[in-house]
Design a protein around this motif. Structure first.
Motif, PDB file in Angstrom:
ATOM      1  N   THR A 102     -38.739   3.980 -25.391  1.00  0.00           N
ATOM      2  CA  THR A 102     -37.783   5.017 -25.789  1.00  0.00           C
ATOM      3  C   THR A 102     -36.959   5.465 -24.588  1.00  0.00           C
ATOM      4  O   THR A 102     -35.729   5.555 -24.669  1.00  0.00           O
ATOM      5  CB  THR A 102     -38.517   6.216 -26.425  1.00  0.00           C
ATOM      6  N   VAL A 103     -37.620   5.729 -23.474  1.00  0.00           N
ATOM      7  CA  VAL A 103     -36.918   6.156 -22.261  1.00  0.00           C
ATOM      8  C   VAL A 103     -35.932   5.073 -21.808  1.00  0.00           C
ATOM      9  O   VAL A 103     -34.772   5.377 -21.483  1.00  0.00           O
ATOM     10  CB  VAL A 103     -37.919   6.515 -21.137  1.00  0.00           C
ATOM     11  N   ALA A 104     -36.359   3.816 -21.809  1.00  0.00           N
ATOM     12  CA  ALA A 104     -35.471   2.724 -21.403  1.00  0.00           C
ATOM     13  C   ALA A 104     -34.260   2.634 -22.322  1.00  0.00           C
ATOM     14  O   ALA A 104     -33.115   2.469 -21.854  1.00  0.00           O
ATOM     15  CB  ALA A 104     -36.237   1.397 -21.391  1.00  0.00           C
ATOM     16  N   PHE A 105     -34.477   2.764 -23.625  1.00  0.00           N
ATOM     17  CA  PHE A 105     -33.374   2.728 -24.580  1.00  0.00           C
ATOM     18  C   PHE A 105     -32.432   3.900 -24.349  1.00  0.00           C
ATOM     19  O   PHE A 105     -31.212   3.736 -24.334  1.00  0.00           O
ATOM     20  CB  PHE A 105     -33.913   2.748 -26.021  1.00  0.00           C
ATOM     21  N   GLN A 106     -32.999   5.085 -24.166  1.00  0.00           N
ATOM     22  CA  GLN A 106     -32.167   6.270 -23.945  1.00  0.00           C
ATOM     23  C   GLN A 106     -31.320   6.118 -22.682  1.00  0.00           C
ATOM     24  O   GLN A 106     -30.135   6.465 -22.690  1.00  0.00           O
ATOM     25  CB  GLN A 106     -33.056   7.521 -23.867  1.00  0.00           C
ATOM     26  N   LYS A 107     -31.890   5.610 -21.628  1.00  0.00           N
ATOM     27  CA  LYS A 107     -31.123   5.390 -20.396  1.00  0.00           C
ATOM     28  C   LYS A 107     -29.991   4.405 -20.633  1.00  0.00           C
ATOM     29  O   LYS A 107     -28.862   4.628 -20.180  1.00  0.00           O
ATOM     30  CB  LYS A 107     -32.040   4.893 -19.276  1.00  0.00           C
ATOM     31  N   ALA A 108     -30.272   3.329 -21.351  1.00  0.00           N
ATOM     32  CA  ALA A 108     -29.252   2.311 -21.632  1.00  0.00           C
ATOM     33  C   ALA A 108     -28.118   2.865 -22.484  1.00  0.00           C
ATOM     34  O   ALA A 108     -26.981   2.388 -22.407  1.00  0.00           O
ATOM     35  CB  ALA A 108     -29.888   1.111 -22.325  1.00  0.00           C
ATOM     36  N   GLN A 109     -28.417   3.890 -23.282  1.00  0.00           N
ATOM     37  CA  GLN A 109     -27.417   4.488 -24.175  1.00  0.00           C
ATOM     38  C   GLN A 109     -26.796   5.756 -23.588  1.00  0.00           C
ATOM     39  O   GLN A 109     -26.051   6.453 -24.282  1.00  0.00           O
ATOM     40  CB  GLN A 109     -28.065   4.816 -25.525  1.00  0.00           C
ATOM     41  N   ASP A 110     -27.116   6.060 -22.328  1.00  0.00           N
ATOM     42  CA  ASP A 110     -26.632   7.288 -21.682  1.00  0.00           C
ATOM     43  C   ASP A 110     -27.024   8.549 -22.452  1.00  0.00           C
ATOM     44  O   ASP A 110     -26.253   9.499 -22.560  1.00  0.00           O
ATOM     45  CB  ASP A 110     -25.111   7.254 -21.468  1.00  0.00           C
ATOM     46  N   LEU A 111     -28.246   8.550 -22.962  1.00  0.00           N
ATOM     47  CA  LEU A 111     -28.803   9.717 -23.635  1.00  0.00           C
ATOM     48  C   LEU A 111     -29.761  10.417 -22.683  1.00  0.00           C
ATOM     49  O   LEU A 111     -30.194   9.847 -21.684  1.00  0.00           O
ATOM     50  CB  LEU A 111     -29.565   9.295 -24.894  1.00  0.00           C
ATOM     51  N   ASP A 112     -30.121  11.647 -23.010  1.00  0.00           N
ATOM     52  CA  ASP A 112     -31.143  12.357 -22.253  1.00  0.00           C
ATOM     53  C   ASP A 112     -32.445  11.564 -22.381  1.00  0.00           C
ATOM     54  O   ASP A 112     -32.983  11.419 -23.476  1.00  0.00           O
ATOM     55  CB  ASP A 112     -31.308  13.774 -22.813  1.00  0.00           C
TER      56      ASP A 112
END
Length: 127
Positions: A102-112
């Protein structure tokens, strides 16, 4: 999404419908059974019961999941994360691997990158 749709978004949808009491076989195919489950869900939430999963239905379906969460909503998140390159076992247990994905996906999507699958992360997973 509507009847005839298929793919990872439908898989996520079916898990989320199951999280809300449906008893669907999760096969990634939006057939008559999935349409009936969508209509029943829409009726239960006071939505336009047209069997089409648009923004209002998605908003009502999503459930925030995070470390320690279990169940079909976690399976939905895991399935959708896998569609975006994660390699998770879809077991409905939001453990360390699911949090890291989840964290990796969020980083890739420029999300918190908080490791919580909330509204913004759900939206990015299904768009």
């Amino acid at each position: 999404m509507k009847e005839g749709s298929s793919g990872y978004r439908v898989t996520g949808l079916q898990h989320l419908l199951n999280a809300h009491g449906a008893k669907l076989d999760v096969d990634g195919q939006f057939g008559a059974g999935t349409r009936t489950a969508v209509v029943n869900f829409q009726k239960s939430k006071g939505l336009d019961a047209d069997g089409i999963v648009g923004p209002n239905t998605w908003q009502a379906l999503i459930t925030t999941v995070q470390s320690g969460s279990t169940g079909n909503a976690v399976k939905a998140a895991q399935s959708l994360l896998n569609a975006h390159g994660a390699k998770l076992t879809v077991d409905g247990d939001f453990g360390a691997g699911t949090r890291d994905a989840t964290v990796a996906f969020q980083k890739a999507q420029d999300l918190d990158a908080d490791g919580i699958v909330g509204p913004n992360t759900w939206k990015a997973l299904v768009d």
